[in-house]
Every structure is written in C-alpha cells, then in structure tokens.
Design an enzyme around this catalytic site. Sequence first.
Site, PDB file in Angstrom:
ATOM      1  N   GLY A 109      23.140 -10.038  14.677  1.00 38.67           N
ATOM      2  CA  GLY A 109      21.917  -9.596  14.014  1.00 38.67           C
ATOM      3  C   GLY A 109      21.082  -8.728  14.923  1.00 38.67           C
ATOM      4  O   GLY A 109      21.614  -8.015  15.778  1.00 38.67           O
ATOM      5  N   GLU A 133      25.443 -10.873  19.255  1.00 40.15           N
ATOM      6  CA  GLU A 133      25.796  -9.461  19.137  1.00 40.15           C
ATOM      7  C   GLU A 133      24.603  -8.814  18.469  1.00 40.15           C
ATOM      8  O   GLU A 133      24.235  -9.187  17.356  1.00 40.15           O
ATOM      9  CB  GLU A 133      27.086  -9.340  18.318  1.00 40.15           C
ATOM     10  CG  GLU A 133      27.702  -7.964  18.356  1.00 40.15           C
ATOM     11  CD  GLU A 133      27.298  -7.130  17.168  1.00 40.15           C
ATOM     12  OE1 GLU A 133      26.224  -6.494  17.233  1.00 40.15           O
ATOM     13  OE2 GLU A 133      28.046  -7.122  16.178  1.00 40.15           O
ATOM     14  N   CYS A 170      27.294  -2.273  12.909  1.00 44.49           N
ATOM     15  CA  CYS A 170      26.830  -2.442  14.300  1.00 44.49           C
ATOM     16  C   CYS A 170      27.334  -1.289  15.146  1.00 44.49           C
ATOM     17  O   CYS A 170      26.796  -1.005  16.208  1.00 44.49           O
ATOM     18  CB  CYS A 170      27.366  -3.713  14.948  1.00 44.49           C
ATOM     19  SG  CYS A 170      27.781  -5.034  13.845  1.00 44.49           S
TER      20      CYS A 170
END
Lengths: 395, 395
Positions: A109, A133, A170
């Site tokens: 997140g 992460e 991401c």
Amino acid sequence: MPERQPLPRPDLRQIKIGVGPVAVFGASNFPLAFSTAGGDTASALAAGCSVVVKAHSGHMATADFVAQVIERAVEKSNMPKGVFNMIYGNGVGEPLVKHPLIQAVGFTGSLRGGRALCDMAAARPQPIPVFAEMSSINPMLMLPDALKNRGEKIAQDLADSVVLGCGQFCTNPGLILGIKSVEFSQLISNLTDIMGAKPAQTMLNAGTLKSYTAGLEHLTEHQGIKHLAGQTQQGNQAQPQLFKADVELLLAGDQLLQEEIFGPTTVIIEVEDKAQLIQALQSMNGQLTATLIADEADLTEFADVVPVLEEKAGRLLINGYPTGVEVCDAMVHGGPYPATSDARGTSVGTLAIDRYLRPVCYQNYPQSLLPEALKDSNPLQILRLVNSEMTREAI
Amino acid sequence: MPERQPLPRPDLRQIKIGVGPVAVFGASNFPLAFSTAGGDTASALAAGCSVVVKAHSGHMATADFVAQVIERAVEKSNMPKGVFNMIYGNGVGEPLVKHPLIQAVGFTGSLRGGRALCDMAAARPQPIPVFAEMSSINPMLMLPDALKNRGEKIAQDLADSVVLGCGQFCTNPGLILGIKSVEFSQLISNLTDIMGAKPAQTMLNAGTLKSYTAGLEHLTEHQGIKHLAGQTQQGNQAQPQLFKADVELLLAGDQLLQEEIFGPTTVIIEVEDKAQLIQALQSMNGQLTATLIADEADLTEFADVVPVLEEKAGRLLINGYPTGVEVCDAMVHGGPYPATSDARGTSVGTLAIDRYLRPVCYQNYPQSLLPEALKDSNPLQILRLVNSEMTREAI
C-alpha cells in the site's frame, strides 16, 4: 567430525520453520492477484505460518468471497483449522499488528500506511519484522541510440505503459530520464501529443481518485515542474497527465518529485550529460524497478550506470516495461526504502517465503526427534547441504 | 520460456548483493573471537558490505590492535580502501546508527543496549535492519531417566558449565528445570554442595562485575526466589551462586526471573509434572538455546516437549552444554526476542551472511551487463538454480 582435535565437532543440523502467525494487509489494486489470496498469504502459508488477513476496505465483498474459497480449500486439503483467518472493519489493523501472537506483517500500500505499521511493529514489547511494499516511481532511462533508432515507437509504448490499468501499478513508470538532444526533445514532443489524446479512465475507487487528484495538484503547484499534457482533472475519472521537472529538483533531493502518484501520470526529466544522469540517479530514493531503454551502442556507453541502478532498485530491466511482475524463483518485487521497508525481501516469487522463516539448529539430536527433513535417511528426498556438499543422498 | 502463451516469460535472473555499509557493535566477552574481527564483521565483509566497527569500551586497546591487523590484511589482499573502519569513544554509537549511509547494524550485548539501537534504527527517516544478540537464560531440562542413571555426573558437569569463563557466555545455562522427584531433589542437593565450593573468579571488567552484583541483588530480594549456595558477593571477584525459584513466577510471566544475569549463577525451578513443565516452557521468553539432559526412556516420554522448544529457541541440544558455539553452515546463534531482535537471523555460521544481503533481479539483461555469477557460461562455476534445477552447467 567426531574425530576432530582438540575437540570433536558436534552433530549440527539446521532447518527453517515458520516464524508464527502473520498479519497480511493486501493491495488495493489487485483484489484477486495480490490481496486476500495474494503473494503475502501464499508465502506465509508456504513457510508454515498461519495467516490473519485484514480485508481491504476497497473490496470487502471480494475479500470475503476469496476468504470463503480459501476456507473450503483448507478443509478439503486437511490443513489445520484456523490456519487462515480474516478480520474486517476500520481500526482493526492496529490491534492486529500489536497482538502478541502475531510474529510478522506483510503489507502492500502507501508509504504513509506502511510506515505507520512499521513504527507500530517496532514499538511492540517484542518488535516484529514488517515487509511493507510501499512507494516507487520506477525510473526509466531513455538512452540516445535507442531514441535515434526507434524514438517514435518508444513514445507510443511508454505512453501505453503509463496509462495501462489507469496507471494503478506499483511498477508504473513515474519518472522518465533522458539526455538533452534533438531525439529526446522529439520524444517529449511525441509523448506530449500521445498523452494529451489518451482518454480518461475509471479508477479502483473514490479514495484512489482523490489521492490521484491531490498528487496532481502538488505537481502543478510546484515551481520547478511544468505541465505538458492532459485535460484538467475533474469529475469521476482520472485524466492522464504529463509533466516535466527540472533536474535540479532531483539533485536537491526534492521529495515531492519522488512521491509515487498512483495513477496515469509521469514526469520527464532532462539531464545535461551522462555525468549528470548518474548524479540524478544517485539522488533518487530506493525503487522497485529501474529500466534502461537502450540499443547496442548504449549498452557499452552506459555500462557504468548499471552499478548505480543496482544500489537503487530490486529489479533492473532492459527494453521492457516494469508493469509485468512474473511469479518465479528469480523475481524480486522489492527494493531499498521507501520502495519497501526491508531491501532484503520480496513480496513476489519464491524468495518471498524467506521473510517468514526462521532457522532452528539441532545439536546431537537422535534420529527419532529430528524433523523429517533432517533425518539421515532423507525420507523427503530433498536436496540438502551436508558437510558443505549439496546432495540428495542419505547420510 | 519465450514460447509461453499468452505471453512469453522474460529472462529473469537473481543475485544477492550487499545491503551497504554495516555498523558493528562487538561483544564485551570475546575481545578476539566476537568483537572487532568477529562474526558480524566477517559476515558483513562476506556479503560485500563495508564495515564500521565501534570499538568496545571494555577492550579499546585490543580492538585497536585487531583493527590494525585487519587494515594490513585489507591492503595485502587488495580489498578496496575504506572497506574496514573503526571509531572510538563514548556517544559515537548513536550518530553511527543514524548516519544515512549505514544500511544495517550488528550488535552483541545487553537487552537494554540492543533494544535502544533497534529503536534508533527504526526511527530513522530510512529505517534499517538491526540484528542484536541480547538476552538469553538458556533453559536446561533435567529429565528423570538421565537423573536416575547419572545424576551425580550431571550435577558436576552442570556446575562446571555454569562457572566456565566466570559464566560470561551468552549461552550460559541460567535456568535449570526438573520434575519433582527424589532424583531431582538429590541433584539440587549435589549442586548446592558443588556450587558452594566453587571459587570466586575475576570478571572481564568492573562494569560486568557491577551488573552481576546488581543482578544477584534483584534475585536475593525477590520473595519467590531462595538462595541455595554461594558466598556473599563482595570485593573484586564474582562469587558463584545458586538460586531456586517458584515455578509460579515463570507461569505468571515474572520478567526478573527471565532476565539474563551475566556471570557464574543459575536458577533452579522444580515443576510438578510434565504438563507443568510444558506450561513453564510456554511461559518463557525467546532463547538462544534450550537443552535436554535425557536418556533413552526420556526421549520417548518427553518427545512432545521438542515442538515447544522449537518455538522458543534458535538451537536445541541434547546431552550437551550450550556454551560451545561451533562456526559452521548449520549453526544458529539466534532465536526469538529477546534472545535476538530478529528470530530470522544468526550471528554465527554462514547463514549470518544473509542478514546483510539483498536480492537484485535482472530482466532481459544482455550477457555483457550481467554479473559474473549470472552469465550463461557460469564463469564462476557455482551451483545455480536454473529453471528450478540446481546445476553447475552453462545455460
């Protein structure tokens, strides 16, 4: 070595076992692939740990549905009852991380959310490891020879990658670096045209859109950053955007420029020469990925950029886009802070299991009390390191 | 798998590299074996990290001497200049741990000191991992059959182990557990005689003696703890001591009982039966070691104690004393908190190197830019995992 002088060496055997119950906070952007039944849950179970997932507030019904599937699988495969658990609601994350039985945390997140969990875990009476992460802008370096040979295609592919899945990866390319040249100017011009024509897209949820809008405002308000393309951000969809920033911001360690803006936008930076390119890279935070778009001549000319990238990122790509994350032994979905909270880990691939394992050593234990994996006869027929040799033989 | 459908799998290769400069705080009790040139320094260098050692205040001249030897070795073996560094003085530890270039910490010492470093490292703008080896009382379980067969020898060996090196080992047996019986009463009586006759010894330094004296006072003042043997602690040497504590203290989680008292003393606890023994073990903090003194019949009868010990300690011994720590692949000198700050590590043995390594993945990199270890031809001739098979073959 019972015959060793002056003292015999004892019989020592090591195995890795699970650290204990793991708390999992899944990703918002992969309700199926990386949330309830994602890599954190899978690697914790593979390590022999039970799991408590906090259902993601962005997709509670999906989380519940997946949890039920896992529950049925647990029953069907005779795994111990209680090996998988899920909790729901606002404010349940903190007591979960602080619960004395929880021994590790997996999180995917935001930097803010991940850092809060790290701080919480570190302040426990018994501190526990957190693999979070968090934030990466995934720099891409556009090298001169590649731009000369195929600049137009690069502009097209790059723009497609930036808006893929509304930029909600991401590993979305958030920073584009290139050396001042006719070709790089042409790339910027092409990108400006292409990004300006990209349609608005619907984001995962209202919160994500709100964060995206706020992120764009921060960039727009920044004196050293120029808006190149994109419709005004308003309404219920995300408008793709293109910005250009002064390299001095990066060199000065400006943190705004290095904040991940989750959505279909990217920032271009033009550097004077290779020396400044290396300086700029050295000024960057830790990243999940770093990519070279390079042709033959570039690979020789820019070989000394690679050691700098190794220091900065968990995965280094050439002539690809970082958005695809393959699940395999070699994958690293990790990297130095703030990409993750611990550069030694990965949340994707088999190495992810290691985050939840601890070693135990047995000294002079009789065969009957050793774990199967350590018995002389090697009943599991696994590959073992025995007296410095890898072997499947019995001892 | 370039032929995979619907998408080809990219070429992915992983290597582990050093995390960056490591700060080392060596042990007080092993000025040569585990301080300046100890396991933390060796494993950090093996991982490819440079090292900054804080010279231990208890043996600064020895530290300096060893540092000079290392400096000569660095020069002689053409290692990079600056790969090894040492700093001296009070108050230099904090700025060292907070320095932005430091990427990990290795520490051996007290719980208080280790925890302070962990908290400091966790509060940095970029948090870094700390492996701190801190506090362990190394429980030893004296099982009935062994006591019946060789109780006298056990008493003698145990007392010798408790006073070995004036008890100044991280793995010194600090808690002796046994089940109420004629034989266990006899062990206590024998131990009382033997420990009472053990001579005073000189400790490492005045600070260690002061801590030992304070630790003994805490035990003596405790209502649930009885002093069994030992001269009054005074003067410049450490007097060996024997105590007996009520099992209820352990069951109630009394922390005083679980504090490591660094020196030649141990505490005996008598339990009612096997069920209470398991309860008592479950109440214990994490440990570096846990030992069974057991004969044939005990191994069957007490097999279900082993899974409890696995949860609690990094190294499990049978019929040995935990003070010897072998340097080898299988060794674990680690364990759950507060034995160490991270149960996933060890400070002794080759696995210690892992604490200072991070993985990097190369995607579609050309041969010329790959590290030697990852090149098709395998120029280093190392064993590699290639497409799920361990092999030394070229690709």
